[in-house]
Design an enzyme around this catalytic site. Structure first.
Site, short mmCIF file in Angstrom:
data_model
loop_
_atom_site.label_atom_id
_atom_site.label_comp_id
_atom_site.label_asym_id
_atom_site.label_seq_id
_atom_site.Cartn_x
_atom_site.Cartn_y
_atom_site.Cartn_z
N TYR A 59 78.00 -39.73 104.52
CA TYR A 59 78.96 -38.98 103.69
C TYR A 59 79.74 -39.89 102.56
O TYR A 59 80.50 -40.61 103.14
CB TYR A 59 79.81 -38.10 104.36
N SER A 214 76.87 -26.22 109.16
CA SER A 214 76.73 -25.24 108.05
C SER A 214 76.93 -23.61 108.78
O SER A 214 75.85 -22.76 108.21
CB SER A 214 75.66 -25.57 107.44
N GLY A 217 76.82 -20.95 106.34
CA GLY A 217 75.74 -20.89 105.12
C GLY A 217 76.16 -21.68 104.03
O GLY A 217 75.78 -21.56 102.89
N1 NAP Z 1 74.05 -32.93 110.79
C1 NAP Z 1 73.64 -32.64 109.75
O1 NAP Z 1 72.44 -32.95 109.05
C2 NAP Z 1 74.51 -31.83 108.80
C3 NAP Z 1 74.21 -31.34 107.82
C4 NAP Z 1 75.21 -30.56 106.89
C5 NAP Z 1 76.39 -30.32 107.57
N2 NAP Z 1 76.78 -31.18 108.78
C6 NAP Z 1 78.22 -31.05 109.28
O2 NAP Z 1 78.67 -29.63 109.41
C7 NAP Z 1 79.77 -29.43 109.00
C8 NAP Z 1 79.91 -27.83 108.32
O3 NAP Z 1 78.64 -27.71 107.37
P1 NAP Z 1 78.75 -27.19 105.73
O4 NAP Z 1 80.26 -27.92 105.32
O5 NAP Z 1 77.51 -27.83 105.19
O6 NAP Z 1 78.82 -25.88 105.70
P2 NAP Z 1 79.72 -24.71 106.19
O7 NAP Z 1 80.69 -25.03 107.37
O8 NAP Z 1 78.68 -23.59 106.51
O9 NAP Z 1 80.35 -24.20 104.69
C9 NAP Z 1 81.30 -25.32 104.28
C10 NAP Z 1 81.83 -24.26 102.87
O10 NAP Z 1 82.51 -22.93 103.29
C11 NAP Z 1 83.58 -22.94 102.72
N3 NAP Z 1 84.61 -22.34 103.71
C12 NAP Z 1 84.93 -22.83 104.91
N4 NAP Z 1 85.79 -21.66 105.44
C13 NAP Z 1 85.72 -20.82 104.64
C14 NAP Z 1 86.39 -19.46 104.78
N5 NAP Z 1 86.96 -19.21 105.67
N6 NAP Z 1 86.20 -18.49 103.82
C15 NAP Z 1 85.73 -19.04 102.83
N7 NAP Z 1 84.91 -20.13 102.41
C16 NAP Z 1 84.98 -21.05 103.43
C17 NAP Z 1 84.25 -24.39 102.43
O11 NAP Z 1 85.13 -24.47 101.09
P3 NAP Z 1 86.01 -25.65 100.99
O12 NAP Z 1 85.24 -26.82 101.46
O13 NAP Z 1 86.19 -25.59 99.51
O14 NAP Z 1 87.23 -25.35 101.91
C18 NAP Z 1 82.72 -25.00 102.09
O15 NAP Z 1 82.65 -24.92 100.80
C19 NAP Z 1 79.80 -30.26 107.55
O16 NAP Z 1 81.34 -30.76 107.49
C20 NAP Z 1 79.16 -31.91 108.53
O17 NAP Z 1 80.28 -32.30 109.28
C21 NAP Z 1 75.89 -31.85 109.22
#
Ligand code: NAP
Length: 326
Positions: A59, A214, A217
């Site tokens: 990252y 995620s 989503g």
């Molecule tokens: N192992 C893998 O291959 C892999 C792949 C992808 C992700 N990950 C891990 O999984 C974690 C989470 O996944 P992700 O960040 O892709 O997706 P997510 O958690 O599904 O969504 C993150 C998004 O949602 C927004 N958000 C968060 N809480 C919210 C709420 N209560 N209301 C409205 N919007 C909200 C965030 O906004 P803001 O950022 O603007 O606050 C960001 O744009 C990552 O940080 C990473 O550590 C791992």
């Protein structure tokens, strides 16, 4: 926040953790980064009991581990710190400056794993991570070789536990024959349910924690986006099939149905999306990502949202999304 263990013998973690990726990587790249706010959000997570903090060397690259290291420098013992190895930028300089969109490749060679842990520990300002995860299996390297090197990292005292990401049951079994698999991190949310068929139940039966990534989503299930125009040009989501304008518009029907449940249980769509993920098992510890204090508080409170059998059935019955994951 209620707690669970990270795998059969792992440390106790809050039912919901924090994903840090979006603080420096993939999302909102045209908006100036506010590291102070991101660090405050990590501290807020610890205070709320969301002590599983997830990052990865890829990252940024490296900026995310740097940031997490700074956030935890004076409170390392309060976090269950997870990072990852195995994905590499084709061109890190271009990645860091945003001058092009380089691809990401895989590297599971044992010598690469052995060297990478030391770099991660330095950036994270610690001498041991709680969880070292293989981000993706390298098709060029037998899993036994990569996992053997991960086990050496544990033997050297540099990681407490090791985990996998985006794997099949057969791959978990091959790794487990070499060294216990503590966690599996894969995408799981109301619009990505593949892991529920085999991997999530297998993990429950074998004392492995399942960490949904995620779970919101990528923000869509929280009701954040009504159009792909709301995403900046370099935002990673712009390239994903489900976020293409036509697909996204059709997928809004899913959000509307989540909203209906949310109104009924007096919660937000994000909280319902997280509560549904939590309902998939005691061993399931989602890691929603945010850099926004308000969202962090909302996500923490999702651990207390109760969904009835009817709510869950309604959510189980949501239509499949238009568009693949990647
Ligand atoms: N192992 C893998 O291959 C892999 C792949 C992808 C992700 N990950 C891990 O999984 C974690 C989470 O996944 P992700 O960040 O892709 O997706 P997510 O958690 O599904 O969504 C993150 C998004 O949602 C927004 N958000 C968060 N809480 C919210 C709420 N209560 N209301 C409205 N919007 C909200 C965030 O906004 P803001 O950022 O603007 O606050 C960001 O744009 C990552 O940080 C990473 O550590 C791992």
């Amino acid at each position: 926040m209620r707690t669970t263990t990270l795998g059969a013998r792992g440390p106790r973690v809050g039912a919901i953790g924090l994903g840090c990726m979006g603080m420096t990587h993939a999302y909102d790249l045209d908006t100036p980064r506010d590291d102070n706010q991101s660090i405050a959000v990590i501290h807020q997570a610890l205070d709320a009991g969301m002590n599983l903090i997830d990052t990865a060397d890829v990252y940024g690259p490296h900026t995310n581990e740097d940031l997490v290291g700074r956030a935890l420098a004076d409170r390392r013992d309060r976090a269950v710190l997870a990072t990852k190895v195995g994905l590499v930028w084709d061109d890190p300089d271009a990645a860091a400056t945003g001058t092009s969109s380089p691809g990401i490749g895989r590297n599971g060679r044992p010598e690469y794993v052995r060297a990478s842990i030391d770099d991660s520990l330095r950036r994270l300002q610690t001498d041991r991570v709680d969880l070292y995860q293989l981000h993706r299996i390298d098709p060029e390297v037998p899993i036994e070789e990569t996992w053997g090197a991960m086990a050496e990292v544990v033997a050297a005292g540099k990681a407490r536990l090791i985990g996998l990401s985006e794997v099949t049951v057969a791959e978990i079994e091959r790794a487990a024959a070499i060294h216990p698999v503590a966690t599996v991190q894969s995408e799981l949310s109301l619009w990505t349910r593949d892991a529920l068929d085999e991997v999530v139940p297998y993990c429950a039966q074998h004392g492995i924690a399942f960490l949904p990534f995620s779970p919101l989503g990528r923000g869509f299930l929280a009701g954040r986006f009504a159009s792909s125009d709301e995403l900046s040009q370099s935002d990673f989501r712009r390239g994903l099939p489900r976020f293409q304008q036509e697909a996204l518009r059709e997928n809004l029907a899913i959000v509307e149905r989540i909203r209906t449940v949310a109104e009924r249980v007096d919660a937000t769509p994000a909280q319902v999306a997280l509560a549904w993920v939590l309902a998939q098992g005691e061993h399931v510890v989602p890691i929603p990502g945010t850099k926004t204090p308000r969202y962090l508080a909302e996500n923490a409170a999702a651990a207390d949202v109760r969904l009835s059998a009817q709510d869950l059935a309604e959510l189980d019955g949501l239509p499949a999304p238009v568009g693949g994951r990647y």
